[in-house]
Each structure stands twice: as structure tokens, then as C-alpha cells.
Scaffold this active site. Structure first.
Site, PDB file in Angstrom:
ATOM      1  N   HIS A 132       0.856  -1.185   0.000  1.00  0.00           N
ATOM      2  CA  HIS A 132       0.000   0.000   0.000  1.00  0.00           C
ATOM      3  C   HIS A 132       0.890   1.232   0.000  1.00  0.00           C
ATOM      4  O   HIS A 132       1.874   1.280   0.746  1.00  0.00           O
ATOM      5  CB  HIS A 132      -0.893  -0.018   1.250  1.00  0.00           C
ATOM      6  N   ARG A 180      -6.822  10.279  -0.062  1.00  0.00           N
ATOM      7  CA  ARG A 180      -6.658  10.753  -1.443  1.00  0.00           C
ATOM      8  C   ARG A 180      -8.013  10.872  -2.135  1.00  0.00           C
ATOM      9  O   ARG A 180      -8.240  11.762  -2.936  1.00  0.00           O
ATOM     10  CB  ARG A 180      -5.717   9.820  -2.201  1.00  0.00           C
TER      11      ARG A 180
END
Ligand code: FAD
Length: 609
Positions: free
Chosen positions: A237, A257
Site C-alpha cells: 500500500h 486521497r
């Protein structure tokens, strides 16, 4: 005598009480069979509870252009077309019904203005698709499944670790384990067993996974004769904490995000614009203003490059750090506070949308994310590979053995899209429970073999014997575990090379020899040293499987990136790596051709292009 151990008897035994295990147990119980559920920690402590961003299901609540076909195509593209297409099809078609079912069982999702389940953007998903509850979606999923499951008559054994599967001939007929509190052995007899033991991130040093993520189910299945699939594909990740060291690896959800957070290097540059892969160019915005509009739900805007797939974003971050453009503690900056330029009450907005992230950084790093950017870096997160299963039934190649959730493989191919795991758990957990119950109804109980039980008990207790007899010059389990994790991180991590992985394979051989000699001290009650010694076998097994598969795949695809073979090889797109235990006990790898897509799914992919 094995019969001296306390024995529990079920039709279906589910090992693991995360989302997949709970959903499987509920379904099996609904079919009218007697179900036992075993978990290593307390109920409600599985990884599922940590899931933040949401569960992907093409309900089309926020953008009505979404449907199962788009979700299917996104999942296949994300997985780089080596997915089990049948699983990708079932998942895309069934996820909405499974999410609505959770809602009917009491899950309190965030809502759109007109009262539908709210869905958010996530990397690789064309439309806003993740049903969520702030950034605490996994907690709500577990709470709902537990509340519902508790009324189904399922017997739960908490803080029990299964250390071996019991077999009658080839068939799995139960499991053997110990209770962590007292250290006493237990036998679980069952007509069918479902493995839902979650991930294996603990094979690496920096990971989002908790102490439980030691790949037990994958290793238990392998040693019982089940095949493993796609073990080379590990998802790193892009956004884990890098500072302070005590929390290194802890996840920062992609939802940051999705809500408008951007990535910058130490010079303040949004470096993700520097490398947008060709197959995502048409969907990715090169205009920051447009990217922002996308995160705020503008259906006509293209996504910002920060929301490209995880493998790609992770490699871009690594590139910046290696080039000396990283943050002070070896990461880059993830900035959500910049949205104060766009939203009047931005601090309140961030706290509402990302409450756990706000608290995580306040409490662990003394940093206010509404005012300062976070320092982040890649962290080992998810295993796309695992136990090979039949897409419809979740049956393994071993009779009586089923698997679902992160420990099973196929759905995600070479790379999982965020949000596709939580939906995987409920879609395939349900299927595993249904087919395990069916198997149990169609088959009588098998015989428990006393010799197998005694051998497993002896193996588990050996480290105590060594501790008692040889106090000097003997290692404990922690040093071996640490050396393995460091080596996997260094040599089989985010960027891989032939010679490094060969060294890792030799290293695993040596660590196996050391593991065979480790000693533990004290008694059997809550002895973490002993528990670590037992888990080592699993960590070594899965590390070998990952390394062998990664060495064999001489190309880069999804969660497997080779610096010496940086491109995709079209010939390698035609097969999956399958591992199995040979008669002499060695690990064997073969290439399994990927079945061709049926015409109706080919058409879906064409349409979606
Ligand atoms: P888990 O939830 O990991 O449960 C495993 C169970 O097996 C546990 O009960 C454990 O005690 C038990 N167990 C293990 N070994 C044994 C043994 N030997 N004996 C007995 N019991 C055993 N995915 C998404 O889709 N969306 C997200 O937003 C998201 N966010 C995430 C955030 C974090 C921090 C993490 C770590 C993961 C996230 N994921 C997300 C991934 C997703 O949460 C996991 O893949 C998923 O929850 C795994 O569920 P599972 O049921 O397969 O296993």
C-alpha cells in the site's frame, strides 16, 4: 491418547472470525447445520475491523452509470487480466445484494442527500463505488455480522489457535489447536472446514497487518495438500505511517486521497503527474483543478493521478525517496490540509470525513492533519495470492476444505482494487458457508486419526523440551522471526531482482534450520514466545511460496515488480503460478493456463474500453 483432549464436534468448522469467517458461519448456520467458529484473538479483533475506506459494490447511488459490468471490467483491469474471471463476475454481480443485506441487518452507512447508501471514489474504480461509514467501515461490518451471527446459534471459540488440519485419507475432517489462555490442546471434529484466516503481511517487516497476519490458513491448507495460487502478488500500500518508528507501517486510508489529499515530494512537487501508465491515461487528469473536482463528485472530471492503482503509486513514492526527494523520515508528504484553499470549514470537514485518520495522527504522531501534511511511505498490506479455490463454491482441491476472504486467491489477480476486499468477504464468505454446509449435509463425519493428533502436539511442544535441556547457545523464536521479516522486506519486497530473491530462498532454508532448533521457556499459559514459535512454521512456508513464485515470474505485473524484467510479458499473462507440496515434502511450482474469457465477458471488457 488423542481422545484425552477436549473435543468439539460440528458439521461445519469455520477457522477465522473476520468478515469472511463470520459471513460463512452465518450462511452455514442458516442452512441448518451445527457451526463452530474459532479465532486466534477476541471476537471483533480481526483485520476486518481495521478496514477504513469502504466496500466496493456497483449500486450506482452516486453515479448511475455504474453497474456490475463496469465493476467487473475495473477489477479485471486492476488485476491485469490474470484474475479468476468467474470470481470477478460473481463478485461484481453479487456485491450490491450483500451490501443491502448488511444494511438490512443493521449496518448504518453514510448517506446521500436523498437517503441512499453513500459511495466514495477509490483508486482504480471508474465511478464512486465504496459504501462506507466514515473511515470506520470494517468496524461497522464486523459489528453488524457479529450482532446478526450471535442469534444464529453459532458456537464461538475465542483465543484458540489452530495449528494443524486433521485428515481421514485425503479428506479434511477437523482441526487441532490450543487455547491461548491455558495452552491446552483441543480437537475440533467437523464434516467440512472453512479457512478464513486473513492475510500474511507479517512475513514482512513493514506492514499494516497485526500480529495475527501470519498466513496460518494458507500454510495449514498447503500442508494438508491444497494448492496455492498467485503467491508472488503482494500489495504494497502506498500510504503507511513512516514516523514515529513504533507505528511504522500503520495504514493511512486511500480515502484521504479520495477526499482530495495529494502527494508531494520534499520540493512540494506533485510527482504523480510524472508517470501516468498508458492504459490509465484516458481516465487520468493532468489538470490539478479537474482532479480536485473529481474528488468532489464531478461526474465529468477525470481522476487525479494520486488515485492510480496502489502498486503504481507505491513505486512512484519509492522512486522519489531513492532519488533523494523524500521527506525527513524516508517517505513523501500526503497533504489533505491544502483543501483549506477550497473549503471554508476545512478542518471540520476533514475531521468529519476522516475521523480515525485525524485521531491516529494526533495520538500517535502529535500531528494535526488539518494543519500539516503527513509523512507516508509504502507498507505491505494485502496478499492477492493464497489458497486456490473453485470460484463458485470456494472449495479447495482437498475434499472437505473450503476457503474464503484474504486467505483465498483468484478474485484480485495481480492487484486488488481498494474496497474490493470487504465486498469479497461478504460475497465469497456467503458462498463458502453455503457450499460447506451442503458438503456437510451430503457426507458423514470422518475418523480422527490419533497418531496425527499426537504428532501435531509433539511438534508444538518440542521448543519447550529444547528450552528445558539446553539453556546455552540456543535461540528464541523472535530473532528468527525478525531476521525472516527483514530479509523478505529487503529481498522480496516492492522491487525485486533475480539474485536477491535467490539469496532470499537460500536464507529461508537456513532460517528453517534455525527454526527447527529454537527453544522457548516458561509454562504454556499465555506464553507469547511459544505462540511465536508455532507461527514461525507458517511464516516460513508462505515466505518460501512467495519467493518461489516471484522468482519464476520473469515479468512485472501488478503487485509483482521486477527491476530486471520491468515490462509485462504477454506470454506470462496466459498462466497463473500454482504451488503444491510434493510427496518428498518439497514445494513444487507449475504454470496453470488461465481459462479463456467466455464470449459474454469478453464483450463486457470491450464495451468498457
Ligand atoms: P481477517 O479479518 O484478517 O480475520 C482473520 C481471522 O482469522 C481472525 O479472526 C483471526 O483471529 C483468525 N485466525 C488467523 N489464524 C488463525 C489460526 N491459526 N487459528 C484460529 N484463528 C485464526 N479492504 C477493503 O476492502 N476496504 C478497506 O477500506 C480496507 N482497509 C483496510 C485497512 C487496514 C488497516 C487493513 C489491515 C486492511 C484493510 N483492508 C481493506 C483489507 C481487508 O480489511 C482485509 O483483507 C480483510 O478484512 C480480511 O478479512 P478476512 O475475513 O479474510 O480476515
Amino acid at each position: 491418547m488423542a481422545t484425552n483432549y477436549e473435543t468439539h464436534e460440528y458439521d461445519v468448522l469455520v477457522i477465522g472470525a473476520g468478515g469472511a469467517g463470520l459471513r460463512a458461519a452465518i450462511e452455514a448456520s442458516a442452512a441448518g447445520v451445527k457451526v463452530g467458529l474459532v479465532c486466534k484473538s477476541l471476537l471483533g479483533k480481526a483485520h476486518t475491523v481495521m478496514a477504513e475506506g469502504g466496500m466496493a459494490a456497483a449500486m450506482g447511488n452516486v453515479d448511475d452509470r455504474d453497474n456490475w459490468k463496469v465493476h467487473f471490467a475495473d477489477t479485471m483491469r486492476g488485476g491485469q487480466y490474470v484474475n479468476n474471471w468467474r470470481m470477478a463476475e460473481l463478485h461484481a454481480k453479487e456485491a450490491p445484494a450483500r451490501v443491502h443485506e448488511l444494511e438490512a441487518w443493521g449496518a448504518v452507512f453514510d448517506r446521500t442527500k436523498d437517503g441512499k447508501i453513500l459511495q466514495r471514489n477509490f483508486g482504480g474504480h471508474k465511478y464512486p463505488r465504496l459504501a462506507h461509514v466514515g473511515d470506520r467501515t470494517g468496524l461497522e461490518m464486523i459489528r453488524t455480522l457479529q450482532d446478526h451471527g450471535i442469534h444464529q446459534g453459532i458456537t464461538v471459540h475465542m483465543e484458540y489457535t489452530i495449528i494443524s488440519l486433521l485428515q481421514d485419507g485425503g479428506r479434511v475432517v477437523g482441526a487441532f489447536g490450543y487455547d491461548r489462555e491455558r495452552g491446552r490442546f483441543r480437537i475440533f471434529k467437523a464434516k467440512a472446514v472453512v479457512l478464513s484466516t486473513g492475510g500474511l503481511g507479517r512475513a514482512f517487516k513493514i506492514t499494516t497487518n497485526s500480529w495475527e497476519g501470519t498466513g496460518d490458513g494458507v500454510s495449514l491448507a498447503y500442508h494438508a495438500g491444497a494448492e496455492l495460487l498467485d503467491m508472488e502478488y503482494i500489495q504494497f500500500h502506498p500510504t503507511g505511517m513512516v514516523w514515529p518508528p513504533s507505528v511504522q507501517g500503520l495504514l493511512i486510508t486511500e480515502a484521504v486521497r479520495g477526499e482530495g489529499g495529494v502527494l508531494r515530494n520534499k520540493d512540494g512537487k506533485r510527482f504523480m503527474y510524472d508517470d501516468i501508465p498508458d492504459n490509465y491515461k484516458s481516465q487520468t487528469s493532468t489538470d490539478p483543478e479537474e482532479g480536485w473536482r473529481y474528488t468532489q463528485g464531478d461526474k465529468n472530471a477525470k481522476r487525479p493521478p494520486e488515485l492510480l492503482t496502489r502498486d503504481h503509486v507505491a513505486r512512484c513514492i519509492r522512486r522519489e525517496v531513492k532519488a533523494g526527494r523524500g521527506s525527513p523520515h524516508g517517505g513523501v508528504f500526503l497533504d489533505i490540509c491544502w483543501i483549506k484553499e477550497k473549503i471554508p470549514n476545512s478542518a471540520e470537514h476533514i475531521k468529519k470525513k476522516l475521523p480515525s485518520m485525524y485521531h491516529q495522527f494526533m495520538q500517535l504522531a502529535n500531528l494535526d492533519i488539518t494543519k500539516e501534511p503527513m509523512e507516508i511511505g509504502p507498507t505491505t498490506h494485502y496478499a492477492m495470492g493464497g489458497i486456490r479455490v473453485n470460484g463458485d463454491t470456494q472449495a479447495t482441491n482437498v475434499p472437505g476444505l473450503f476457503a474464503a476472504g484474504e486467505c483465498a486467491a483468484g478474485l484480485h489477480g495481480a492487484n486488488r482494487l481498494g474496497g474490493n476486499s470487504l465486498s469479497d468477504l461478504i460475497v465469497f464468505g456467503k458462498r463458502a458457508g453455503e457450499y460447506a454446509a451442503k458438503y456437510a449435509q451430503e457426507n458423514s463425519a470422518g475418523q480422527i486419526n490419533d497418531a496425527q493428533v499426537e504428532a501435531a502436539a509433539r511438534e508444538a511442544l518440542e521448543p519447550f523440551d529444547r528450552g528445558a535441556t539446553t539453556a546455552a547457545n540456543i535461540e528464541g523464536p523472535y530473532q528468527v522471526q525478525y531476521d525472516l521479516q527483514s530479509m523478505m522486506q529487503e529481498l522480496v519486497g516492492i522491487v525485486r531482482l533475480e539474485n536477491e530473491m535467490s539469496r532470499a530462498l537460500d536464507g529461508i532454508g537456513k532460517l528453517k534450520e534455525r527454526a527447527a532448533k529454537i527453544a522457548v521457556y516458561g509454562h504454556r499459559e499465555y506464553n507469547p514466545g511459544w505462540h511465536t514459535a508455532i507461527d514461525l512454521k507458517h511464516l516460513l512456508t508462505i515466505s518460501e511460496a512467495i519467493t518461489r513464485s516471484a522468482l519464476d515470474r520473469k515479468e512485472s505485473r501488478g503487485g509483482h515488480f521486477r527491476e530486471d524484467f520491468p515490462d509485462k510479458d504477454p506470454a506470462a499473462a496466459k498462466y497463473n503460478n500454482v504451488l503444491s507440496k510434493a510427496a518428498d515434502g518439497s514445494m513444487k511450482l507449475r504454470h496453470e493456463p488461465i481459462p479463456a474469457l467466455p464470449e459474454h465477458l469478453k464483450q463486457v471488457i470491450e464495451e468498457m474500453k
